[in-house]
Design a protein around this motif. Structure first.
Motif, short mmCIF file in Angstrom:
data_model
loop_
_atom_site.label_atom_id
_atom_site.label_comp_id
_atom_site.label_asym_id
_atom_site.label_seq_id
_atom_site.Cartn_x
_atom_site.Cartn_y
_atom_site.Cartn_z
N GLY A 1 2.87 -30.14 19.48
CA GLY A 1 2.40 -30.00 18.10
C GLY A 1 1.78 -28.64 17.82
N GLY A 2 0.91 -28.21 18.70
CA GLY A 2 0.26 -26.91 18.53
C GLY A 2 1.24 -25.75 18.61
N VAL A 3 2.19 -25.86 19.53
CA VAL A 3 3.20 -24.81 19.68
C VAL A 3 4.09 -24.74 18.45
CG1 VAL A 3 5.21 -24.07 21.03
CG2 VAL A 3 3.15 -24.89 22.20
N LEU A 4 4.53 -25.89 17.95
CA LEU A 4 5.34 -25.91 16.73
C LEU A 4 4.57 -25.28 15.57
CD1 LEU A 4 6.93 -29.51 16.76
CD2 LEU A 4 8.04 -27.36 17.35
N GLY A 5 3.32 -25.67 15.41
CA GLY A 5 2.48 -25.14 14.34
C GLY A 5 2.32 -23.63 14.42
N ASP A 6 2.13 -23.11 15.63
CA ASP A 6 1.98 -21.66 15.80
C ASP A 6 3.25 -20.92 15.39
OD1 ASP A 6 -0.62 -21.90 16.68
OD2 ASP A 6 -0.12 -21.70 18.81
N GLN B 1 4.03 -18.44 11.80
CA GLN B 1 4.58 -17.08 11.84
C GLN B 1 5.76 -16.93 10.89
OE1 GLN B 1 5.65 -16.26 15.94
NE2 GLN B 1 3.66 -16.96 16.67
N GLY B 2 6.03 -17.97 10.10
CA GLY B 2 7.14 -17.92 9.16
C GLY B 2 8.47 -18.28 9.77
N ARG B 3 8.45 -18.89 10.94
CA ARG B 3 9.68 -19.24 11.63
C ARG B 3 9.91 -20.74 11.54
NH1 ARG B 3 9.45 -16.62 17.50
NH2 ARG B 3 11.65 -17.20 17.42
N SER B 4 11.17 -21.14 11.63
CA SER B 4 11.47 -22.55 11.82
C SER B 4 11.58 -22.77 13.33
CB SER B 4 12.78 -22.95 11.13
OG SER B 4 13.88 -22.28 11.70
#
Length: 153
Positions: free
Chosen positions: A54-59, A63-66
């Motif tokens: 979850g934290g990695v996805l959010g980071d 950054q504007g990435r999917s």
């Protein structure tokens, strides 16, 4: 087994089947044990990865990435803006953004070519046996849990 109940839509008065969640959500521990049983990774290792996910996805999304996870799909943020908008492009700025939503698109796989091309969506391209729910949803969900139902007329 998935469940539905009969629900009447206020907009048009028509009746539709409405999916019903009747049991508590699968926990991280349950998912980790299932993945571990289908792989060579220990339940503890899988659980540690899932908790960090979850934290990695959010980071990445911040950054504007999917984020595309093979076999699962893509996650991305969208902005929730004020309802009124503004009249001129020069008046558009970040203060109009009131929040964010996480969007998810299941992975799509394509087979064949041309007119015979067929697409299938990951996660939702499974065989589901639907049965009408006859029980008490609220009792099975717990007193504090909100009813979580989805309608696809």
């Amino acid at each position: 087994m998935a469940f539905y109940k009969k629900a009447q839509m206020k907009v048009n008065g028509k009746w539709y089947p409405k999916s019903v969640l009747v049991v508590s959500p699968a926990t991280t521990e349950q998912v980790a044990k299932r993945i571990a049983a289908e792989s060579t990774v220990s339940p503890a290792d899988v659980q540690a990865v899932l908790i960090a996910l979850g934290g990695v996805l959010g980071d990445f999304m911040a950054q504007g990435r999917s984020v595309k996870l093979d076999g699962i799909g893509s996650f991305y943020f969208t902005a929730v803006t004020t309802k009124n908008g503004v009249d001129k492009p020069e008046d558009v700025n970040a203060t109009l953004i009131r929040g964010i939503r996480v969007r998810f698109l299941p992975e799509t796989r394509y087979r064949g070519a041309g007119k015979g091309r067929v697409s299938t969506r990951g996660l939702s391209d499974v065989n589901i046996d639907w049965e009408e729910w006859k029980g008490d949803e609220k009792a099975s969900k717990g007193k504090k849990e909100k009813e979580k139902e989805h309608t696809e007329p």
